[in-house]
Motif scaffolding. Structure first.
Motif, PDB file in Angstrom:
ATOM      1  N   GLY A  18       3.668   5.076 -16.319  1.00  0.00           N
ATOM      2  CA  GLY A  18       3.737   6.360 -15.619  1.00  0.00           C
ATOM      3  C   GLY A  18       3.013   6.319 -14.294  1.00  0.00           C
ATOM      4  N   ALA A  19       1.846   5.679 -14.279  1.00  0.00           N
ATOM      5  CA  ALA A  19       1.094   5.569 -13.025  1.00  0.00           C
ATOM      6  C   ALA A  19       1.876   4.751 -12.002  1.00  0.00           C
ATOM      7  N   GLY A  20       2.513   3.685 -12.468  1.00  0.00           N
ATOM      8  CA  GLY A  20       3.323   2.853 -11.573  1.00  0.00           C
ATOM      9  C   GLY A  20       4.467   3.641 -10.965  1.00  0.00           C
ATOM     10  N   VAL A  21       5.110   4.494 -11.792  1.00  0.00           N
ATOM     11  CA  VAL A  21       6.214   5.337 -11.303  1.00  0.00           C
ATOM     12  C   VAL A  21       5.707   6.274 -10.209  1.00  0.00           C
ATOM     13  N   ALA A  22       4.588   6.948 -10.470  1.00  0.00           N
ATOM     14  CA  ALA A  22       4.056   7.910  -9.503  1.00  0.00           C
ATOM     15  C   ALA A  22       3.628   7.233  -8.210  1.00  0.00           C
ATOM     16  N   PHE A  23       2.911   6.127  -8.341  1.00  0.00           N
ATOM     17  CA  PHE A  23       2.456   5.423  -7.141  1.00  0.00           C
ATOM     18  C   PHE A  23       3.637   4.880  -6.336  1.00  0.00           C
ATOM     19  N   SER A  24       4.618   4.315  -7.025  1.00  0.00           N
ATOM     20  CA  SER A  24       5.721   3.675  -6.310  1.00  0.00           C
ATOM     21  C   SER A  24       6.483   4.677  -5.461  1.00  0.00           C
ATOM     22  N   ARG A  25       6.670   5.887  -6.012  1.00  0.00           N
ATOM     23  CA  ARG A  25       7.435   6.871  -5.253  1.00  0.00           C
ATOM     24  C   ARG A  25       6.624   7.467  -4.108  1.00  0.00           C
ATOM     25  N   PHE A  26       5.418   7.907  -4.406  1.00  0.00           N
ATOM     26  CA  PHE A  26       4.694   8.701  -3.419  1.00  0.00           C
ATOM     27  C   PHE A  26       3.942   7.853  -2.397  1.00  0.00           C
ATOM     28  N   LEU A  27       3.652   6.608  -2.739  1.00  0.00           N
ATOM     29  CA  LEU A  27       3.047   5.716  -1.751  1.00  0.00           C
ATOM     30  C   LEU A  27       4.078   4.746  -1.182  1.00  0.00           C
ATOM     31  N   GLU A  28       5.335   4.915  -1.638  1.00  0.00           N
ATOM     32  CA  GLU A  28       6.468   4.147  -1.117  1.00  0.00           C
ATOM     33  C   GLU A  28       6.227   2.645  -1.239  1.00  0.00           C
ATOM     34  N   VAL A  29       5.831   2.237  -2.423  1.00  0.00           N
ATOM     35  CA  VAL A  29       5.698   0.813  -2.731  1.00  0.00           C
ATOM     36  C   VAL A  29       6.535   0.543  -3.974  1.00  0.00           C
ATOM     37  N   ASP A  30       6.758  -0.746  -4.307  1.00  0.00           N
ATOM     38  CA  ASP A  30       7.530  -1.000  -5.522  1.00  0.00           C
ATOM     39  C   ASP A  30       6.680  -0.691  -6.747  1.00  0.00           C
ATOM     40  N   LYS A  31       7.364  -0.599  -7.902  1.00  0.00           N
ATOM     41  CA  LYS A  31       6.699  -0.111  -9.113  1.00  0.00           C
ATOM     42  C   LYS A  31       5.512  -0.997  -9.518  1.00  0.00           C
ATOM     43  N   ASN A  32       5.671  -2.299  -9.430  1.00  0.00           N
ATOM     44  CA  ASN A  32       4.587  -3.195  -9.849  1.00  0.00           C
ATOM     45  C   ASN A  32       3.380  -3.103  -8.916  1.00  0.00           C
ATOM     46  N   THR A  33       3.648  -2.950  -7.621  1.00  0.00           N
ATOM     47  CA  THR A  33       2.533  -2.775  -6.678  1.00  0.00           C
ATOM     48  C   THR A  33       1.806  -1.469  -6.973  1.00  0.00           C
ATOM     49  N   GLY A  34       2.598  -0.426  -7.266  1.00  0.00           N
ATOM     50  CA  GLY A  34       1.993   0.860  -7.631  1.00  0.00           C
ATOM     51  C   GLY A  34       1.126   0.738  -8.867  1.00  0.00           C
ATOM     52  N   LEU A  35       1.590  -0.059  -9.812  1.00  0.00           N
ATOM     53  CA  LEU A  35       0.841  -0.246 -11.057  1.00  0.00           C
ATOM     54  C   LEU A  35      -0.492  -0.966 -10.787  1.00  0.00           C
ATOM     55  N   ILE A  36      -0.457  -1.935  -9.905  1.00  0.00           N
ATOM     56  CA  ILE A  36      -1.689  -2.672  -9.570  1.00  0.00           C
ATOM     57  C   ILE A  36      -2.688  -1.746  -8.863  1.00  0.00           C
ATOM     58  N   ILE A  37      -2.183  -0.877  -7.980  1.00  0.00           N
ATOM     59  CA  ILE A  37      -3.067   0.085  -7.309  1.00  0.00           C
ATOM     60  C   ILE A  37      -3.719   1.003  -8.348  1.00  0.00           C
ATOM     61  N   ALA A  38      -2.910   1.466  -9.316  1.00  0.00           N
ATOM     62  CA  ALA A  38      -3.437   2.333 -10.376  1.00  0.00           C
ATOM     63  C   ALA A  38      -4.532   1.613 -11.159  1.00  0.00           C
ATOM     64  N   ALA A  39      -4.313   0.344 -11.448  1.00  0.00           N
ATOM     65  CA  ALA A  39      -5.291  -0.430 -12.220  1.00  0.00           C
ATOM     66  C   ALA A  39      -6.616  -0.545 -11.460  1.00  0.00           C
ATOM     67  N   ILE A  40      -6.526  -0.742 -10.144  1.00  0.00           N
ATOM     68  CA  ILE A  40      -7.746  -0.886  -9.332  1.00  0.00           C
ATOM     69  C   ILE A  40      -8.533   0.424  -9.327  1.00  0.00           C
ATOM     70  N   VAL A  41      -7.824   1.548  -9.218  1.00  0.00           N
ATOM     71  CA  VAL A  41      -8.502   2.851  -9.197  1.00  0.00           C
ATOM     72  C   VAL A  41      -9.220   3.110 -10.524  1.00  0.00           C
ATOM     73  N   VAL A  42      -8.510   2.876 -11.628  1.00  0.00           N
ATOM     74  CA  VAL A  42      -9.130   3.080 -12.952  1.00  0.00           C
ATOM     75  C   VAL A  42     -10.304   2.135 -13.129  1.00  0.00           C
ATOM     76  N   LEU A  43     -10.110   0.905 -12.699  1.00  0.00           N
ATOM     77  CA  LEU A  43     -11.171  -0.110 -12.831  1.00  0.00           C
ATOM     78  C   LEU A  43     -12.459   0.380 -12.190  1.00  0.00           C
ATOM     79  N   PHE A  44     -12.341   1.013 -11.042  1.00  0.00           N
ATOM     80  CA  PHE A  44     -13.523   1.432 -10.302  1.00  0.00           C
ATOM     81  C   PHE A  44     -14.306   2.497 -11.065  1.00  0.00           C
ATOM     82  N   TYR A  45     -13.641   3.618 -11.380  1.00  0.00           N
ATOM     83  CA  TYR A  45     -14.450   4.715 -11.921  1.00  0.00           C
ATOM     84  C   TYR A  45     -14.717   4.606 -13.414  1.00  0.00           C
ATOM     85  N   ALA A  46     -13.850   3.900 -14.155  1.00  0.00           N
ATOM     86  CA  ALA A  46     -14.095   3.758 -15.594  1.00  0.00           C
ATOM     87  C   ALA A  46     -15.165   2.712 -15.873  1.00  0.00           C
ATOM     88  N   VAL A  47     -15.095   1.594 -15.172  1.00  0.00           N
ATOM     89  CA  VAL A  47     -16.084   0.533 -15.388  1.00  0.00           C
ATOM     90  C   VAL A  47     -17.454   0.979 -14.892  1.00  0.00           C
TER      91      VAL A  47
END
Length: 590
Positions: free
Chosen positions: A138-167
């Motif tokens: 779901g995060a990949g879908v949202a990022f890919s559309r609204f940041l205009e990147v492909d789905k996998n790139t969007g997913l990696i961006i989502a992972a980095i954001v979660v990594l920061f505040y959760a860790v």
């Protein structure tokens, strides 16, 4: 100002808020990392639990499922809502009184067994990992559309954001970030729903608008039924012929909800048992705000989609591909909306080419149609809704921030549950009891990083839509952890051997059944049987197999327990004491 810039502003501001909270709420001890210090206010905890609970599946996928599947998809709504009531009434206060802060902690101590604790860790990791796939998708879908990147790139961006505040913040950081995310996602969901409801029916309340009247004088549901049956689809409000699987799916979601570790651990962050009950009540209120609007959002998005493609009615020709609206061009770039001009007429022929109505298919062939030409991913329906309805750019930016917040909040909660199980229940309790507090905290953070990496890879290769993947996770949790928690609280006779045998039986049978149809360990191309009614054993959909696994768990646990020695007296006394509302210990005693 372009829509892309507006999206960047909304998403960027929400990220800045989350990062700021994460830095402010940085965890300095295992107590803060696991239970946010143990003194979170019930209202705050209710709001954070609401965000934790209302995942990408709720925000993005549930309304999409309702939009495309109509009445059948209401099983998701009923199952998830009912499950939280079950959790609030039957489990949360008792688990809170037990005074431990992870599900394996409770199971390990209640069943006085390291084996039971270890199996609970395995069940938790399997359920949470499967669940987090849906969130990352779901995060990949949202990022890919609204940041205009492909789905996998969007997913990696989502992972980095979660990594920061959760860790960085652990449960403390996640709790306060989720409060902010709840506010963002609710505004993002409700504001567009109000606009769309007013556009279609003139009623600002979406839940009432769904039953309102459209501009041509017909009720909305009647009009939608007419539109989609003209295109060969089943009527939106039609009864469901497969009631068995609808019932099993709702039940699986219900018991799975009550067994999901990432929601349960939220009740350990409050100060006392009465706070656990109070926060459960507040959570229900906060969840209801979104869940009462979801059916309306799904219904209206389906009607908007059909009327976009057939602006002059479904008995007229569809629009030409070359004059398709901007929102379709935007979503085509993500690969989640696809067009194929099968008959070469340049028009978007959208209809049900798998209809069982032979007369309808014969008529379609006579008109020169050679199959449905538009493939719309369910997961985009909510996110695309404001664009389809031509709402202002800031509303689209708002829903972008909300969709991302929904996915990230639940992903963070799940990752915390996984890392807590590994660092506390596996390393601290079983493998290395002498580990220091600092060492355990480091292990928790490393576990979370590894879990994020695995979840990201799995999110790139999901076994289904976000809501479907989440349904599988609920089946695993419902068949393994839920029975163990229920028996641990309400039966003094279940012993360690019975609990271990029951969890193993429920988990193995459920996983094998799911893997037969979804692929072994969800690896694409490894499914043994076709995932449709022709392949399902006794007609049971793997998405609804959780209750069958739970029954097997209960039966095996009781059978083995009654054939072996009863639990020690002190354990039976402990079970008895847990049922009384007074005398809870701190949730950080470990």
């Amino acid at each position: 100002m372009s829509q892309f810039v507006i999206n960047l502003i909304f998403v960027g501001l929400s990220f800045a808020l989350y990062f700021g909270i994460a830095i402010w709420a940085r965890a300095g001890s295992t107590k803060e990392f696991y239970v946010a210090g143990g003194g979170v206010h019930p209202v705050v905890n209710g709001m954070a639990t609401g965000a934790d609970w209302m995942s990408a599946a709720s925000f993005i996928s549930m309304a999409g499922m309702i939009a495309m599947n109509g009445y059948f998809a209401s099983a998701y709504l009923m199952g998830w809502t009912g499950g939280f009531v079950l959790l609030a009434l039957l489990l949360a206060p008792y688990l809170r009184k037990f005074g431990k802060f992870t599900v394996p902690d409770f199971i390990g101590d209640r069943f006085y067994s390291k084996g039971a604790r270890l199996i609970a860790v395995v069940c938790l990791i399997l359920a949470c990992t499967t669940y987090v796939i849906g969130q990352m998708t779901g995060a990949g879908v949202a990022f890919s559309r609204f940041l205009e990147v492909d789905k996998n790139t969007g997913l990696i961006i989502a992972a980095i954001v979660v990594l920061f505040y959760a860790v960085l913040g652990g449960m403390k950081g996640i709790t306060y970030t989720q409060v902010a995310q709840y506010v963002v996602l609710m505004i993002a969901y409700i504001v567009p729903a109000i606009f769309i409801s007013m556009n279609i029916t003139g009623n600002p309340i979406p839940g009432l608008g769904m039953f309102g009247t459209t501009a041509d004088g017909t009720t909305m549901l009647t009009k939608l039924d007419g539109l989609i049956t003209d295109l060969g689809f089943t009527a939106y409000t039609a009864d469901v012929p497969d009631k068995l699987n609808m019932f099993l799916l709702a039940l699986s979601l219900m018991i799975g909800t009550a067994g999901l570790p990432h929601v349960i651990i939220r009740f350990f962050t409050v100060n006392k048992v009465s706070d656990a009950r109070s926060s459960a009540g507040w959570t229900l209120v906060f969840i209801a705000l979104l869940y009462t609007a979801a059916p309306a959002v799904g219904t209206m998005s389906r009607m908007n989609l059909v009327e976009t493609i057939y602006p002059n009615g479904t008995t007229s020709a569809p629009i030409d591909y070359e004059v398709r609206p901007e929102w379709m061009k935007n979503w085509e770039q993500t690969g989640l909306l696809k067009f194929e001009d099968k008959n070469g007429d340049g028009k978007i022929n959208y209809y049900n080419d798998k209809s069982k109505d032979e007369a309808f298919l014969a008529n379609a062939t006579q008109q020169g149609l050679q199959g449905n030409e538009l493939d719309v991913n369910n997961d985009i329906m909510v996110l695309a809704n404001p664009e389809i309805a031509q709402l202002p750019g800031w509303v689209i930016g708002l829903i972008a921030a909300g969709g991302i917040a929904a996915a990230l909040s639940t992903a963070a909660g799940l990752l915390l549950a996984i890392s807590s199980a590994i660092s506390h229940d596996l390393i601290k309790t079983i493998l290395k009891p002498t580990i220091s507090d600092k060492g355990e905290l480091t292990a928790a953070r490393i576990s979370m990083i590894v879990a994020i990496a695995v979840a990201t890879w799995l999110g790139m290769n999901p076994p289904g839509f976000a809501a479907q993947t989440v349904a599988l996770a609920f089946g695993i949790a419902g068949s393994s952890l839920f029975p163990a928690l229920m028996m641990g609280i309400f039966s003094k006779r279940i012993n360690n051997k019975g609990a271990v045998a029951g969890m193993l039986a429920g988990l193995i049978v459920t996983c094998v059944y799911i893997f037969l149809f979804k692929g072994w360990f969800f690896i694409p191309g490894t499914a043994t049987l076709p995932d449709d009614a022709t392949g399902w054993i006794m007609g049971i959909n793997p998405l609804g197999f959780g209750p069958i696994g739970a029954v097997i768990n209960f039966v095996v646990a009781f059978a083995v327990s009654y054939m072996t020695a009863p639990p020690p007296k002190e354990i039976q006394d402990l079970v008895e004491s847990v049922r009384y509302p007074k005398g809870a210990g701190a949730a950080v005693d470990h």
